[in-house]
Design a protein around this motif. Sequence first.
Motif, PDB file in Angstrom:
ATOM      1  N   LEU A   6       0.856  -1.175   0.000  1.00  0.00           N
ATOM      2  CA  LEU A   6       0.000   0.000   0.000  1.00  0.00           C
ATOM      3  C   LEU A   6       0.899   1.233   0.000  1.00  0.00           C
ATOM      4  O   LEU A   6       1.758   1.368   0.867  1.00  0.00           O
ATOM      5  N   VAL A   7       0.735   2.105  -0.983  1.00  0.00           N
ATOM      6  CA  VAL A   7       1.453   3.378  -0.979  1.00  0.00           C
ATOM      7  C   VAL A   7       0.522   4.444  -0.424  1.00  0.00           C
ATOM      8  O   VAL A   7      -0.561   4.688  -0.967  1.00  0.00           O
ATOM      9  N   PHE A   8       0.958   5.053   0.652  1.00  0.00           N
ATOM     10  CA  PHE A   8       0.203   6.099   1.337  1.00  0.00           C
ATOM     11  C   PHE A   8       0.823   7.448   0.996  1.00  0.00           C
ATOM     12  O   PHE A   8       2.014   7.663   1.201  1.00  0.00           O
ATOM     13  N   ILE A   9       0.004   8.355   0.469  1.00  0.00           N
ATOM     14  CA  ILE A   9       0.468   9.694   0.102  1.00  0.00           C
ATOM     15  C   ILE A   9      -0.227  10.719   0.986  1.00  0.00           C
ATOM     16  O   ILE A   9      -1.406  11.041   0.760  1.00  0.00           O
ATOM     17  N   PRO A  10       0.451  11.216   2.029  1.00  0.00           N
ATOM     18  CA  PRO A  10      -0.141  12.279   2.844  1.00  0.00           C
ATOM     19  C   PRO A  10      -0.126  13.584   2.061  1.00  0.00           C
ATOM     20  O   PRO A  10       0.872  13.924   1.417  1.00  0.00           O
ATOM     21  N   ILE A  53       0.447  17.446  -6.260  1.00  0.00           N
ATOM     22  CA  ILE A  53      -0.070  16.075  -6.182  1.00  0.00           C
ATOM     23  C   ILE A  53      -0.253  15.426  -7.552  1.00  0.00           C
ATOM     24  O   ILE A  53       0.003  14.215  -7.692  1.00  0.00           O
ATOM     25  N   PRO A  54      -0.625  16.165  -8.623  1.00  0.00           N
ATOM     26  CA  PRO A  54      -0.684  15.492  -9.931  1.00  0.00           C
ATOM     27  C   PRO A  54       0.678  14.957 -10.359  1.00  0.00           C
ATOM     28  O   PRO A  54       0.766  13.851 -10.923  1.00  0.00           O
ATOM     29  N   ARG A  55       1.746  15.699 -10.081  1.00  0.00           N
ATOM     30  CA  ARG A  55       3.084  15.235 -10.466  1.00  0.00           C
ATOM     31  C   ARG A  55       3.476  13.996  -9.666  1.00  0.00           C
ATOM     32  O   ARG A  55       4.140  13.093 -10.193  1.00  0.00           O
ATOM     33  N   THR A  74      -6.691  20.150  -3.257  1.00  0.00           N
ATOM     34  CA  THR A  74      -5.726  19.049  -3.305  1.00  0.00           C
ATOM     35  C   THR A  74      -6.390  17.717  -3.645  1.00  0.00           C
ATOM     36  O   THR A  74      -5.933  16.993  -4.536  1.00  0.00           O
ATOM     37  N   LEU A  75      -7.467  17.388  -2.950  1.00  0.00           N
ATOM     38  CA  LEU A  75      -8.082  16.076  -3.155  1.00  0.00           C
ATOM     39  C   LEU A  75      -8.720  15.971  -4.534  1.00  0.00           C
ATOM     40  O   LEU A  75      -8.637  14.926  -5.188  1.00  0.00           O
ATOM     41  N   GLU A  76      -9.330  17.045  -4.986  1.00  0.00           N
ATOM     42  CA  GLU A  76      -9.939  17.034  -6.316  1.00  0.00           C
ATOM     43  C   GLU A  76      -8.872  16.845  -7.399  1.00  0.00           C
ATOM     44  O   GLU A  76      -9.081  16.094  -8.364  1.00  0.00           O
ATOM     45  N   ALA A  77      -7.721  17.509  -7.225  1.00  0.00           N
ATOM     46  CA  ALA A  77      -6.627  17.349  -8.189  1.00  0.00           C
ATOM     47  C   ALA A  77      -6.094  15.920  -8.157  1.00  0.00           C
ATOM     48  O   ALA A  77      -5.747  15.346  -9.201  1.00  0.00           O
TER      49      ALA A  77
END
Length: 271
Positions: free
Chosen positions: A8-12, A20-22, A49-52
């Motif tokens: 599992l990769v977790f991205i805070p 975040i798109p990059r 952020t979350l929408e992107a």
Amino acid sequence: MENKPRILVFIPAYRCEAQIPRVLQQFDAKVQSWVETVIVVDNRSPDATLEAAIRQGSETLVQSEFIAWRNDDNYGLGGSHKAAMRYAVENGYDYIVVLHGDDQADIHDLIPELEAGKHQDVDCLLGARFMAGSRLQGYSFFRTFGNRVYNALFSLVVLRSIYDLGSGLNLYRVSTLREFYYKGFPDDLTFNYVMLLASYYRKQKVRFFPISWREEDQLSNVRLFRQAFKVLGLLAGYFFKRGGFLRGEMRAKPFDSYSGKIQHRQGSASR
């Protein structure tokens, strides 16, 4: 992903709308062949952020399961770690990888370690910005020097060579996280420092590996001198109290749980 571990990769993510798109674009076919699930944990960002993340993740993550999660409260970086680690435990993953959402680290640096099986005999495989083979871009001499000093101080206390107190790319064996011994650890940016001390105290096997690191358009939430003194206080607390310090309450605002809600999900994790 037959014969490969469940990763599992977790991205805070917090205020990472531009970055975040990059980060999600790093997940090419080779990376996804190793990763079962990617979960972006948004800590109540005031921007999009979350929408992107949802837009980019929906396009890029075609082999791996993709989850966009929003915390129920502002838990801080450490609190987001706790939410993701509990998710990894409860859903039976073998490893959790932490990749910060501000696009400073590159997950491709981890892939050779996985291909060489370096994760198989360790509990923590930690990315290091300050060891031979690492590559720094846009990182000031002042901050580099300060980090090396703190690495040396922590090394003296734990009697092990420490090359980074907390980079943006780390791997943990999920079985070591089941006890939730880290619940009382700080919910802020110092969470990683205390986790590192706890790993050595609990006699976990820790290994560092060199990573690339860049600073471009990232928004820093660190007040350097205040952070420096706080880290020294944590190190002193551990030096004098050891296990008693790690069992103590270090959160400014304790939470009973670190809950959140899935805002978007695509693909399915294998069982």
